[in-house]
Design an enzyme around this catalytic site. Structure first.
Site, PDB file in Angstrom:
ATOM      1  N   HIS A 180       0.857  -1.190   0.000  1.00  0.00           N
ATOM      2  CA  HIS A 180       0.000   0.000   0.000  1.00  0.00           C
ATOM      3  C   HIS A 180       0.889   1.235   0.000  1.00  0.00           C
ATOM      4  O   HIS A 180       1.730   1.431   0.890  1.00  0.00           O
ATOM      5  CB  HIS A 180      -0.898  -0.031   1.239  1.00  0.00           C
ATOM      6  CG  HIS A 180      -1.942   1.037   1.272  1.00  0.00           C
ATOM      7  ND1 HIS A 180      -3.124   0.955   0.568  1.00  0.00           N
ATOM      8  CD2 HIS A 180      -1.983   2.220   1.935  1.00  0.00           C
ATOM      9  CE1 HIS A 180      -3.844   2.045   0.795  1.00  0.00           C
ATOM     10  NE2 HIS A 180      -3.174   2.826   1.621  1.00  0.00           N
TER      11      HIS A 180
ATOM     12  N   ASP B  19       0.961   5.268  -0.088  1.00  0.00           N
ATOM     13  CA  ASP B  19       0.141   6.449   0.216  1.00  0.00           C
ATOM     14  C   ASP B  19       0.733   7.718  -0.380  1.00  0.00           C
ATOM     15  O   ASP B  19       1.867   8.085  -0.059  1.00  0.00           O
ATOM     16  CB  ASP B  19       0.053   6.634   1.738  1.00  0.00           C
ATOM     17  CG  ASP B  19      -0.880   5.625   2.383  1.00  0.00           C
ATOM     18  OD1 ASP B  19      -2.034   5.500   1.944  1.00  0.00           O
ATOM     19  OD2 ASP B  19      -0.437   4.960   3.348  1.00  0.00           O
TER      20      ASP B  19
ATOM     21  N   MET C 209       0.226  11.787  -0.655  1.00  0.00           N
ATOM     22  CA  MET C 209      -0.471  12.918  -0.027  1.00  0.00           C
ATOM     23  C   MET C 209       0.108  14.220  -0.562  1.00  0.00           C
ATOM     24  O   MET C 209       1.336  14.352  -0.663  1.00  0.00           O
ATOM     25  CB  MET C 209      -0.254  12.881   1.483  1.00  0.00           C
ATOM     26  CG  MET C 209      -0.693  11.596   2.135  1.00  0.00           C
ATOM     27  SD  MET C 209      -0.342  11.673   3.901  1.00  0.00           S
ATOM     28  CE  MET C 209      -0.840  10.023   4.393  1.00  0.00           C
TER      29      MET C 209
ATOM     30  N   MET D 274      -4.225  10.520  -2.086  1.00  0.00           N
ATOM     31  CA  MET D 274      -4.913  11.498  -1.235  1.00  0.00           C
ATOM     32  C   MET D 274      -4.522  12.866  -1.761  1.00  0.00           C
ATOM     33  O   MET D 274      -3.740  13.604  -1.127  1.00  0.00           O
ATOM     34  CB  MET D 274      -4.502  11.294   0.229  1.00  0.00           C
ATOM     35  CG  MET D 274      -5.106  10.050   0.837  1.00  0.00           C
ATOM     36  SD  MET D 274      -4.301   9.535   2.371  1.00  0.00           S
ATOM     37  CE  MET D 274      -2.984   8.526   1.684  1.00  0.00           C
TER      38      MET D 274
ATOM     39  N   GLY E 126      -4.418  11.081   6.235  1.00  0.00           N
ATOM     40  CA  GLY E 126      -3.351  12.068   6.400  1.00  0.00           C
ATOM     41  C   GLY E 126      -2.173  11.580   7.222  1.00  0.00           C
ATOM     42  O   GLY E 126      -1.050  11.999   6.982  1.00  0.00           O
ATOM     43  N   PHE E 127      -2.431  10.704   8.168  1.00  0.00           N
ATOM     44  CA  PHE E 127      -1.361  10.279   9.070  1.00  0.00           C
ATOM     45  C   PHE E 127      -1.513   8.811   9.449  1.00  0.00           C
ATOM     46  O   PHE E 127      -2.640   8.320   9.583  1.00  0.00           O
ATOM     47  CB  PHE E 127      -1.401  11.110  10.371  1.00  0.00           C
ATOM     48  CG  PHE E 127      -1.253  12.578  10.116  1.00  0.00           C
ATOM     49  CD1 PHE E 127       0.012  13.160  10.056  1.00  0.00           C
ATOM     50  CD2 PHE E 127      -2.366  13.382   9.895  1.00  0.00           C
ATOM     51  CE1 PHE E 127       0.156  14.515   9.794  1.00  0.00           C
ATOM     52  CE2 PHE E 127      -2.237  14.742   9.628  1.00  0.00           C
ATOM     53  CZ  PHE E 127      -0.960  15.307   9.581  1.00  0.00           C
TER      54      PHE E 127
ATOM     55  N   ASP F  63      -8.582   0.970   5.867  1.00  0.00           N
ATOM     56  CA  ASP F  63      -7.292   1.632   6.034  1.00  0.00           C
ATOM     57  C   ASP F  63      -7.360   2.602   7.198  1.00  0.00           C
ATOM     58  O   ASP F  63      -8.137   3.567   7.167  1.00  0.00           O
ATOM     59  CB  ASP F  63      -6.979   2.376   4.719  1.00  0.00           C
ATOM     60  CG  ASP F  63      -5.627   3.077   4.709  1.00  0.00           C
ATOM     61  OD1 ASP F  63      -4.843   2.895   5.653  1.00  0.00           O
ATOM     62  OD2 ASP F  63      -5.381   3.804   3.724  1.00  0.00           O
TER      63      ASP F  63
ATOM     64  N   GLY G 244      -0.229  -0.087   8.671  1.00  0.00           N
ATOM     65  CA  GLY G 244       1.070   0.577   8.642  1.00  0.00           C
ATOM     66  C   GLY G 244       1.819   0.336   9.930  1.00  0.00           C
ATOM     67  O   GLY G 244       2.689  -0.535  10.013  1.00  0.00           O
TER      68      GLY G 244
HETATM   69  C1  DX5 Z   1      -3.556   7.294   6.340  1.00  0.00           C
HETATM   70  C2  DX5 Z   1      -3.039   6.319   5.310  1.00  0.00           C
HETATM   71  C3  DX5 Z   1      -2.817   4.962   5.833  1.00  0.00           C
HETATM   72  C4  DX5 Z   1      -1.828   4.851   6.963  1.00  0.00           C
HETATM   73  C5  DX5 Z   1      -2.303   3.762   7.860  1.00  0.00           C
HETATM   74  O1  DX5 Z   1      -4.038   8.419   5.729  1.00  0.00           O
HETATM   75  O2  DX5 Z   1      -3.921   6.220   4.220  1.00  0.00           O
HETATM   76  O3  DX5 Z   1      -2.520   4.025   4.798  1.00  0.00           O
HETATM   77  O4  DX5 Z   1      -0.515   4.584   6.552  1.00  0.00           O
HETATM   78  O5  DX5 Z   1      -1.511   3.733   8.995  1.00  0.00           O
HETATM   79  P1  DX5 Z   1      -1.905   2.934  10.312  1.00  0.00           P
HETATM   80  O6  DX5 Z   1      -2.085   1.496   9.914  1.00  0.00           O
HETATM   81  O7  DX5 Z   1      -0.714   3.140  11.199  1.00  0.00           O
HETATM   82  O8  DX5 Z   1      -3.172   3.552  10.838  1.00  0.00           O
HETATM   83 ZN    ZN Z   2      -3.708   4.561   2.689  1.00  0.00          ZN
END
Ligand code: DX5
Ligand code: ZN
Length: 218
Positions: free
Chosen positions: A30, A32, A34, A65, A141-142, A175, A197
């Site tokens: 995956h 990400d 942003m 995102m 976002g995080f 997610d 993550g």
């Molecule tokens: C958040 C991301 C996720 C993030 C998930 O905006 O889209 O993919 O990395 O992280 P965890 O699993 O730590 O919540």
């Molecule tokens: Zn994600």
């Protein structure tokens, strides 16, 4: 069979190649993206995806995102994405339909994703054509945020919508805040792909954690 998609947002980017080797027993990687506008954080983009593509055969599940994602979906596909997932809130109906068609013509899979405040019905016009719906179980976002259990009914509703339209191959991915405990809840509600993550990258034995998540903690 439940699929696991480790999010490299929680990896050490200084040694990304080595980090990816530790999670290759998973199903998807995956990725990400942003832009600091659609979400209040900036991560990585096309050049990093091209480099990742060169060092792994994993299925690359790219979560955009970003604002106006349809401008960039073909470029992410060319850079090596296998599945391109973008936010339904970030585009017009016309552009969403055009991007789905273009990505399919390139041989790629396509997903739409929903922020926590967006109802399941937002993807209804497209659901027959989608390969995946991604339900955000945190505000995007995080990494490292807490799972929002109030998203579980949305997963159940999407499972029903997918059944109603006969698109049985459409996956439901979740997610945000996924760990063995929340994974079990999501799978019971109808999710088939689990992004994780921090729960994976915080462990020394990542393969063991991937197996644990596949068994949803049991
Ligand atoms: C958040 C991301 C996720 C993030 C998930 O905006 O889209 O993919 O990395 O992280 P965890 O699993 O730590 O919540
Ligand atoms: Zn994600």
């Amino acid at each position: 069979m439940i699929k696991i998609a480790p999010s490299i947002l929680s990896a050490d980017f200084a040694k990304l190649g080595e980090e990816i080797k530790t999670i290759e027993s998973a199903d998807y990687l995956h990725f990400d993206v942003m832009d600091g506008v659609f979400v209040p954080n900036i991560s990585v983009g096309i050049p990093v995806l091209e480099s990742v593509r060169k060092i792994t055969d994993m299925v690359l599940d790219v979560h955009l995102m970003i604002t106006s994602p349809a401008k960039y979906t073909a470029r992410f596909a060319k850079a090596g994405a296998d599945i391109v997932v973008f936010h339904v809130e970030a585009e017009t109906t016309e552009n969403i339909s055009a991007a789905i068609g273009e990505l399919h013509s390139m041989g790629k899979k396509v997903g739409l994703t929903l922020k926590p405040g967006t109802p399941a019905e937002a993807v209804l016009p497209y659901i027959g054509k989608l390969d995946m719906v991604l339900v955000m179980t945190v505000e995007p976002g995080f990494g490292g945020q807490s799972f929002m259990p109030e998203m579980l009914p949305k997963i159940t509703k999407l499972r029903q919508m997918i059944a109603d339209c006969g698109n049985s191959s459409c996956e439901i991915e979740v997610d945000g805040g996924i760990n063995p405990e929340t994974a079990a809840l999501c799978v019971q509600a109808g999710a088939t792909v689990l992004v994780a993550g921090s729960d994976i990258f915080s462990k020394t034995d990542r393969a063991a954690q991937i197996s644990r998540l596949r068994g949803f903690g049991r």
